[in-house]
Design a protein around this motif. Structure first.
Motif, PDB file in Angstrom:
ATOM      1  N   MET A   1     -18.227  -8.856  35.940  1.00 21.71           N
ATOM      2  CA  MET A   1     -18.960  -7.901  36.764  1.00 21.71           C
ATOM      3  C   MET A   1     -18.876  -8.315  38.235  1.00 21.71           C
ATOM      4  O   MET A   1     -19.185  -9.450  38.587  1.00 21.71           O
ATOM      5  N   LYS A   2     -18.428  -7.376  39.075  1.00 22.24           N
ATOM      6  CA  LYS A   2     -18.354  -7.639  40.507  1.00 22.24           C
ATOM      7  C   LYS A   2     -19.521  -6.957  41.206  1.00 22.24           C
ATOM      8  O   LYS A   2     -19.828  -5.800  40.929  1.00 22.24           O
ATOM      9  N   LEU A   3     -20.154  -7.684  42.113  1.00 23.65           N
ATOM     10  CA  LEU A   3     -21.268  -7.143  42.883  1.00 23.65           C
ATOM     11  C   LEU A   3     -20.788  -6.767  44.282  1.00 23.65           C
ATOM     12  O   LEU A   3     -20.130  -7.563  44.961  1.00 23.65           O
ATOM     13  N   ARG A   4     -21.124  -5.543  44.689  1.00 22.03           N
ATOM     14  CA  ARG A   4     -20.724  -5.036  45.988  1.00 22.03           C
ATOM     15  C   ARG A   4     -21.969  -4.615  46.769  1.00 22.03           C
ATOM     16  O   ARG A   4     -22.890  -4.010  46.195  1.00 22.03           O
ATOM     17  N   ILE A   5     -21.996  -4.933  48.042  1.00 27.53           N
ATOM     18  CA  ILE A   5     -23.127  -4.571  48.898  1.00 27.53           C
ATOM     19  C   ILE A   5     -22.885  -3.175  49.474  1.00 27.53           C
ATOM     20  O   ILE A   5     -21.807  -2.872  49.987  1.00 27.53           O
ATOM     21  N   PHE A   6     -23.912  -2.341  49.383  1.00 27.70           N
ATOM     22  CA  PHE A   6     -23.821  -0.944  49.806  1.00 27.70           C
ATOM     23  C   PHE A   6     -24.954  -0.660  50.788  1.00 27.70           C
ATOM     24  O   PHE A   6     -26.130  -0.849  50.465  1.00 27.70           O
ATOM     25  N   THR A   7     -24.604  -0.230  51.996  1.00 30.32           N
ATOM     26  CA  THR A   7     -25.592  -0.017  53.055  1.00 30.32           C
ATOM     27  C   THR A   7     -25.684   1.462  53.429  1.00 30.32           C
ATOM     28  O   THR A   7     -24.767   2.236  53.180  1.00 30.32           O
ATOM     29  N   GLY A 279     -19.903  -0.289  30.090  1.00 24.23           N
ATOM     30  CA  GLY A 279     -18.524  -0.286  30.571  1.00 24.23           C
ATOM     31  C   GLY A 279     -18.379  -0.453  32.062  1.00 24.23           C
ATOM     32  O   GLY A 279     -17.253  -0.457  32.579  1.00 24.23           O
ATOM     33  N   ALA A 280     -19.489  -0.587  32.793  1.00 24.80           N
ATOM     34  CA  ALA A 280     -19.398  -0.770  34.242  1.00 24.80           C
ATOM     35  C   ALA A 280     -18.806  -2.138  34.559  1.00 24.80           C
ATOM     36  O   ALA A 280     -19.213  -3.146  33.980  1.00 24.80           O
ATOM     37  N   GLU A 281     -17.853  -2.133  35.490  1.00 26.70           N
ATOM     38  CA  GLU A 281     -17.228  -3.381  35.928  1.00 26.70           C
ATOM     39  C   GLU A 281     -17.684  -3.787  37.324  1.00 26.70           C
ATOM     40  O   GLU A 281     -17.436  -4.918  37.753  1.00 26.70           O
ATOM     41  N   ARG A 282     -18.305  -2.848  38.028  1.00 24.80           N
ATOM     42  CA  ARG A 282     -18.782  -3.120  39.382  1.00 24.80           C
ATOM     43  C   ARG A 282     -20.151  -2.482  39.560  1.00 24.80           C
ATOM     44  O   ARG A 282     -20.393  -1.382  39.076  1.00 24.80           O
ATOM     45  N   ILE A 283     -21.026  -3.170  40.276  1.00 25.27           N
ATOM     46  CA  ILE A 283     -22.326  -2.627  40.645  1.00 25.27           C
ATOM     47  C   ILE A 283     -22.438  -2.655  42.159  1.00 25.27           C
ATOM     48  O   ILE A 283     -22.232  -3.692  42.801  1.00 25.27           O
ATOM     49  N   TYR A 284     -22.743  -1.507  42.744  1.00 23.58           N
ATOM     50  CA  TYR A 284     -22.989  -1.396  44.173  1.00 23.58           C
ATOM     51  C   TYR A 284     -24.487  -1.550  44.399  1.00 23.58           C
ATOM     52  O   TYR A 284     -25.287  -0.747  43.918  1.00 23.58           O
ATOM     53  N   LEU A 285     -24.863  -2.597  45.119  1.00 20.06           N
ATOM     54  CA  LEU A 285     -26.268  -2.907  45.370  1.00 20.06           C
ATOM     55  C   LEU A 285     -26.693  -2.255  46.679  1.00 20.06           C
ATOM     56  O   LEU A 285     -26.300  -2.702  47.764  1.00 20.06           O
ATOM     57  N   GLN A 286     -27.480  -1.182  46.569  1.00 20.70           N
ATOM     58  CA  GLN A 286     -27.955  -0.486  47.767  1.00 20.70           C
ATOM     59  C   GLN A 286     -29.018  -1.351  48.440  1.00 20.70           C
ATOM     60  O   GLN A 286     -30.123  -1.526  47.926  1.00 20.70           O
ATOM     61  N   LEU A 287     -28.665  -1.878  49.597  1.00 23.96           N
ATOM     62  CA  LEU A 287     -29.527  -2.790  50.341  1.00 23.96           C
ATOM     63  C   LEU A 287     -30.257  -1.993  51.419  1.00 23.96           C
ATOM     64  O   LEU A 287     -29.628  -1.472  52.335  1.00 23.96           O
ATOM     65  N   LEU A 288     -31.581  -1.910  51.310  1.00 27.76           N
ATOM     66  CA  LEU A 288     -32.336  -1.044  52.217  1.00 27.76           C
ATOM     67  C   LEU A 288     -32.849  -1.765  53.460  1.00 27.76           C
ATOM     68  O   LEU A 288     -33.067  -1.124  54.487  1.00 27.76           O
ATOM     69  N   ASP A 289     -33.054  -3.057  53.393  1.00 33.41           N
ATOM     70  CA  ASP A 289     -33.536  -3.826  54.552  1.00 33.41           C
ATOM     71  C   ASP A 289     -32.398  -4.721  55.029  1.00 33.41           C
ATOM     72  O   ASP A 289     -32.158  -5.796  54.478  1.00 33.41           O
ATOM     73  N   LEU A 290     -31.717  -4.284  56.078  1.00 35.28           N
ATOM     74  CA  LEU A 290     -30.536  -5.024  56.547  1.00 35.28           C
ATOM     75  C   LEU A 290     -30.903  -6.270  57.337  1.00 35.28           C
ATOM     76  O   LEU A 290     -30.027  -7.093  57.625  1.00 35.28           O
ATOM     77  N   ASP A 291     -32.168  -6.417  57.703  1.00 36.72           N
ATOM     78  CA  ASP A 291     -32.594  -7.606  58.442  1.00 36.72           C
ATOM     79  C   ASP A 291     -32.932  -8.782  57.515  1.00 36.72           C
ATOM     80  O   ASP A 291     -33.056  -9.916  57.978  1.00 36.72           O
ATOM     81  N   ASP A 292     -33.114  -8.489  56.235  1.00 38.36           N
ATOM     82  CA  ASP A 292     -33.556  -9.511  55.293  1.00 38.36           C
ATOM     83  C   ASP A 292     -32.344 -10.212  54.678  1.00 38.36           C
ATOM     84  O   ASP A 292     -31.958  -9.958  53.531  1.00 38.36           O
ATOM     85  N   LEU A 293     -31.754 -11.124  55.429  1.00 37.94           N
ATOM     86  CA  LEU A 293     -30.576 -11.834  54.935  1.00 37.94           C
ATOM     87  C   LEU A 293     -30.926 -12.827  53.833  1.00 37.94           C
ATOM     88  O   LEU A 293     -30.070 -13.178  53.007  1.00 37.94           O
ATOM     89  N   GLU A 294     -32.190 -13.254  53.777  1.00 40.88           N
ATOM     90  CA  GLU A 294     -32.608 -14.134  52.685  1.00 40.88           C
ATOM     91  C   GLU A 294     -32.527 -13.409  51.341  1.00 40.88           C
ATOM     92  O   GLU A 294     -32.336 -14.046  50.296  1.00 40.88           O
ATOM     93  N   HIS A 295     -32.666 -12.096  51.379  1.00 40.59           N
ATOM     94  CA  HIS A 295     -32.513 -11.295  50.163  1.00 40.59           C
ATOM     95  C   HIS A 295     -31.093 -11.449  49.617  1.00 40.59           C
ATOM     96  O   HIS A 295     -30.881 -11.670  48.416  1.00 40.59           O
ATOM     97  N   LEU A 296     -30.111 -11.333  50.505  1.00 42.26           N
ATOM     98  CA  LEU A 296     -28.717 -11.526  50.103  1.00 42.26           C
ATOM     99  C   LEU A 296     -28.482 -12.941  49.558  1.00 42.26           C
ATOM    100  O   LEU A 296     -27.776 -13.121  48.562  1.00 42.26           O
ATOM    101  N   GLU A 297     -29.064 -13.921  50.211  1.00 34.26           N
ATOM    102  CA  GLU A 297     -28.914 -15.307  49.760  1.00 34.26           C
ATOM    103  C   GLU A 297     -29.466 -15.468  48.345  1.00 34.26           C
ATOM    104  O   GLU A 297     -28.836 -16.124  47.490  1.00 34.26           O
TER     105      GLU A 297
END
Length: 307
Positions: A1-7, A279-297
């Motif tokens: 599973m690949k995780l993709r960031i979606f803004t 069967g999903a091979e990729r999930i696009y993670l809709q990130l709503l708070d672009l200032d919260d980089l600790e969330h990404l971490e």
């Protein structure tokens, strides 16, 4: 599973803010950085500096990142003529060294069209234009060097195009078609797409949509394509952090938990596993708070690591 960031930059984000998120996503090992393609905020609220153009943004990111894949979910067929769009995407693909993917759709947000003088035909015509655009894009990119491309459709006509420039990827950049339509969307995905994406639906609805596309692929005599889903993400190490993150985006935590990828890392890993079983091979993670980089971490350390 690949995780993709979606803004969703139309909600109020500058290029500089997107660059920080893209570079952070690259550093943390996410597979891709995607953005929506809108010209106006959706819903009430402060529009901030206003929207940024998707393909201008991706051109900049192409030169300021080095490994992460880049793309749109999704570029409306109403926004750009297919010939110039083919040139823009091919150029950004070359600028990135072959890291671009094109998500396309019919367009749906009529208010942004009227706000910026973009024609917004009825849905039937939008689908017809969308199909012709897909034919033109794939035709231009795959025409052999030294040959010309012509097209005669109900809405677009190309005569002896040199079909240049060529993208870096061969035979062309991957095309993503998303949506939940029962008839036209699966048919177009089976004909043109490398990936089919179901945005913001329950696992049950996602399974039904995947099934329709699998059937369309069988009818078209082609092998199955990559299947993916887009979901709003909100992860907290504990309940207090989770509630804080939901409140920061103005979202109801209970609703996010019920209808998105919200919860502790273990909860979110389990939910993603449910999409993988479909069967999903990729999930696009809709990130709503672009200032919260600790969330990404946190997502990288506790969700992506476990996956």
């Amino acid at each position: 599973m690949k995780l993709r960031i979606f803004t969703e930059p139309q909600q109020g984000a500058t290029y500089e803010e997107l660059l920080v998120v893209a570079r952070t996503s690259e550093r943390l090992g996410f597979d891709a950085f995607f953005r929506s393609d809108h010209y106006m905020r959706i819903g009430a609220g402060d529009p901030g500096p206003g929207s940024t153009d998707a393909w201008v943004t991706l051109a900049g990111l192409a030169r300021e990142t080095s490994t992460i894949r880049l793309g749109t979910l999704v570029t409306p067929a109403t926004f750009r003529l297919p010939g110039p769009l083919a040139i823009s995407v091919a150029q950004v693909d070359r600028m990135s060294g072959g890291r671009v993917e094109l998500g396309m759709g019919t367009g749906w947000f009529d208010a942004e069209h009227s706000a910026y003088g973009i024609p917004f035909p009825p849905v039937g015509e939008r689908f017809a234009r969308f199909e012709e655009q897909l034919e033109i894009l794939t035709g231009l990119w795959t025409t052999p060097a030294g040959k010309t491309f012509s097209f005669e459709g109900a809405h677009y006509r190309l005569a002896d195009s040199p079909a240049l420039p060529k993208p870096a990827q061969s035979p062309r950049p991957p095309i993503i078609i998303g949506g939940f339509g029962a008839r036209r969307t699966p048919r177009l995905a089976a004909r043109f797409a490398d990936e089919y994406n179901v945005p913001f639906r329950t696992p049950e609805d996602t399974a039904a949509a995947f099934g329709r596309v699998r059937e369309a692929c069988e009818e078209a005599g082609r092998s199955p394509m990559v299947l993916s889903a887009a979901q709003t993400v909100c992860v907290g190490a504990d309940e207090a952090e989770l509630a804080r993150r939901a409140a920061a985006t103005g979202q109801d935590l209970a609703a996010l938990r019920a209808g998105g990828l919200a919860g502790t890392p273990a909860e979110v890993v389990e939910k993603i596993g449910g999409f993988a079983e479909l069967g999903a091979e990729r999930i696009y993670l809709q990130l709503l708070d672009l200032d919260d980089l600790e969330h990404l971490e946190l997502i990288a350390a506790e969700v992506m690591r476990q996956l």
